[in-house]
Design a protein around this motif. Sequence first.
Motif, short mmCIF file in Angstrom:
data_model
loop_
_atom_site.label_atom_id
_atom_site.label_comp_id
_atom_site.label_asym_id
_atom_site.label_seq_id
_atom_site.Cartn_x
_atom_site.Cartn_y
_atom_site.Cartn_z
N ARG A 128 0.82 -1.21 0.00
CA ARG A 128 0.00 0.00 0.00
C ARG A 128 0.85 1.26 0.00
NH1 ARG A 128 -4.71 -2.06 0.07
NH2 ARG A 128 -5.51 -3.51 1.58
N LEU A 129 2.13 1.15 0.37
CA LEU A 129 3.01 2.31 0.38
C LEU A 129 4.09 2.22 -0.69
CD1 LEU A 129 3.37 2.87 4.24
CD2 LEU A 129 1.71 3.86 2.65
N ALA A 130 3.82 1.43 -1.72
CA ALA A 130 4.77 1.27 -2.82
C ALA A 130 4.44 2.26 -3.93
CB ALA A 130 4.71 -0.16 -3.37
N PHE A 131 5.48 2.71 -4.62
CA PHE A 131 5.32 3.68 -5.71
C PHE A 131 5.74 3.08 -7.04
CE2 PHE A 131 5.71 6.19 -1.93
CZ PHE A 131 4.79 7.20 -2.11
N ARG A 132 5.19 3.65 -8.09
CA ARG A 132 5.51 3.18 -9.44
C ARG A 132 6.84 3.71 -9.93
NH1 ARG A 132 3.45 7.43 -13.14
NH2 ARG A 132 2.18 8.81 -11.85
N SER A 133 7.39 4.73 -9.26
CA SER A 133 8.68 5.27 -9.70
C SER A 133 9.47 5.78 -8.50
CB SER A 133 8.48 6.42 -10.69
OG SER A 133 8.01 7.58 -10.01
N SER A 134 10.77 5.80 -8.68
CA SER A 134 11.66 6.33 -7.66
C SER A 134 11.38 7.81 -7.41
CB SER A 134 13.12 6.13 -8.10
OG SER A 134 14.00 6.68 -7.18
N GLY A 135 11.10 8.54 -8.48
CA GLY A 135 10.81 9.97 -8.35
C GLY A 135 9.59 10.25 -7.48
N LEU A 136 8.54 9.44 -7.63
CA LEU A 136 7.35 9.62 -6.80
C LEU A 136 7.63 9.26 -5.35
CD1 LEU A 136 4.35 8.36 -8.96
CD2 LEU A 136 4.85 10.71 -8.24
N ALA A 137 8.42 8.22 -5.13
CA ALA A 137 8.78 7.84 -3.76
C ALA A 137 9.54 8.97 -3.08
CB ALA A 137 9.61 6.56 -3.76
N ARG A 138 10.48 9.55 -3.80
CA ARG A 138 11.26 10.65 -3.25
C ARG A 138 10.39 11.88 -3.02
NH1 ARG A 138 17.10 12.14 -3.64
NH2 ARG A 138 17.14 14.28 -2.90
N TYR A 139 9.55 12.22 -3.99
CA TYR A 139 8.66 13.37 -3.85
C TYR A 139 7.78 13.22 -2.61
CZ TYR A 139 4.77 16.52 -4.41
OH TYR A 139 3.81 17.47 -4.16
N CYS A 140 7.17 12.06 -2.45
CA CYS A 140 6.27 11.83 -1.32
C CYS A 140 7.04 11.94 0.00
CB CYS A 140 5.60 10.47 -1.44
SG CYS A 140 4.36 10.18 -0.16
N ALA A 141 8.24 11.39 0.04
CA ALA A 141 9.04 11.45 1.27
C ALA A 141 9.36 12.89 1.64
CB ALA A 141 10.33 10.65 1.09
N GLU A 142 9.69 13.71 0.66
CA GLU A 142 10.05 15.10 0.93
C GLU A 142 8.81 15.96 1.21
OE1 GLU A 142 12.30 16.07 -2.57
OE2 GLU A 142 14.13 15.20 -1.75
N GLN A 143 7.78 15.79 0.41
CA GLN A 143 6.58 16.64 0.53
C GLN A 143 5.78 16.31 1.79
OE1 GLN A 143 5.92 19.20 -1.42
NE2 GLN A 143 3.98 19.73 -0.44
N PHE A 144 5.77 15.05 2.18
CA PHE A 144 4.93 14.60 3.29
C PHE A 144 5.77 14.03 4.43
CE2 PHE A 144 2.38 14.46 -0.56
CZ PHE A 144 1.30 15.24 -0.18
N LEU A 145 6.94 14.62 4.63
CA LEU A 145 7.88 14.12 5.64
C LEU A 145 7.26 14.08 7.03
CD1 LEU A 145 10.69 13.05 6.22
CD2 LEU A 145 11.47 15.41 6.47
N ASP A 146 6.45 15.08 7.37
CA ASP A 146 5.85 15.11 8.70
C ASP A 146 4.92 13.91 8.92
OD1 ASP A 146 4.16 16.23 6.73
OD2 ASP A 146 3.06 17.42 8.21
N ILE A 147 4.20 13.51 7.88
CA ILE A 147 3.30 12.35 8.01
C ILE A 147 4.12 11.07 8.08
CG2 ILE A 147 1.37 11.07 6.97
CD1 ILE A 147 0.48 13.73 5.71
N TRP A 148 5.17 10.95 7.28
CA TRP A 148 6.05 9.78 7.35
C TRP A 148 6.67 9.66 8.75
CZ3 TRP A 148 6.36 5.77 4.12
CH2 TRP A 148 5.93 5.93 2.81
N ALA A 149 7.11 10.80 9.30
CA ALA A 149 7.72 10.78 10.64
C ALA A 149 6.72 10.30 11.68
CB ALA A 149 8.25 12.17 10.99
N GLN A 150 5.48 10.75 11.55
CA GLN A 150 4.44 10.31 12.50
C GLN A 150 4.17 8.81 12.33
OE1 GLN A 150 0.57 12.15 12.02
NE2 GLN A 150 0.30 12.21 14.23
N TYR A 151 4.18 8.33 11.10
CA TYR A 151 3.95 6.91 10.82
C TYR A 151 5.09 6.05 11.39
CZ TYR A 151 4.05 2.62 8.00
OH TYR A 151 4.14 1.32 7.60
N ILE A 152 6.32 6.49 11.19
CA ILE A 152 7.48 5.71 11.61
C ILE A 152 7.66 5.71 13.12
CG2 ILE A 152 10.01 5.64 11.51
CD1 ILE A 152 9.70 6.67 8.59
#
Length: 153
Positions: A128-152
Amino acid sequence: MSTNITERIKTFDDALAALPAEHPMVRNWTAMRGLEDKFSPNLAAYAKLCIIVAALNEDWELHWGSDQVYYYPWFYIYSKAEVETMMQDRKDKLVLLGGNAGDGSYCGLGFDSSDIAWSSADAGVGSRLAFRSSGLARYCAEQFLDIWAQYIS
């Protein structure tokens, strides 16, 4: 209106609006609304990330059993004090490339392994947290870092 998904999805609300109301992740989120205080913060963050990832991936879906490659953000975890004392050029590299999880390289914090039993099982990255491209994975990590930090955390 821009056709580039990373220009259209800048916030969680953008991602939520990009998916139809009947999308399973949107239905889950709708059922949780108003009950966030009854769930752990990381569960609410996971629900948000599922929506964000689905929106960013547009119509792409992971197909198990295929040779399909998919990506996941890979984070190093530092304390706030460590980040504050880091040189700026190192801070700029805190969010790393989307890791390739399709070729057997385990990445991200979604890896789990168990082999101290009669059987062995492991899992790479939750689909459910997999991306179709490396660029999208990186974008999501940078743009939504606060949500990723809360998840982790």
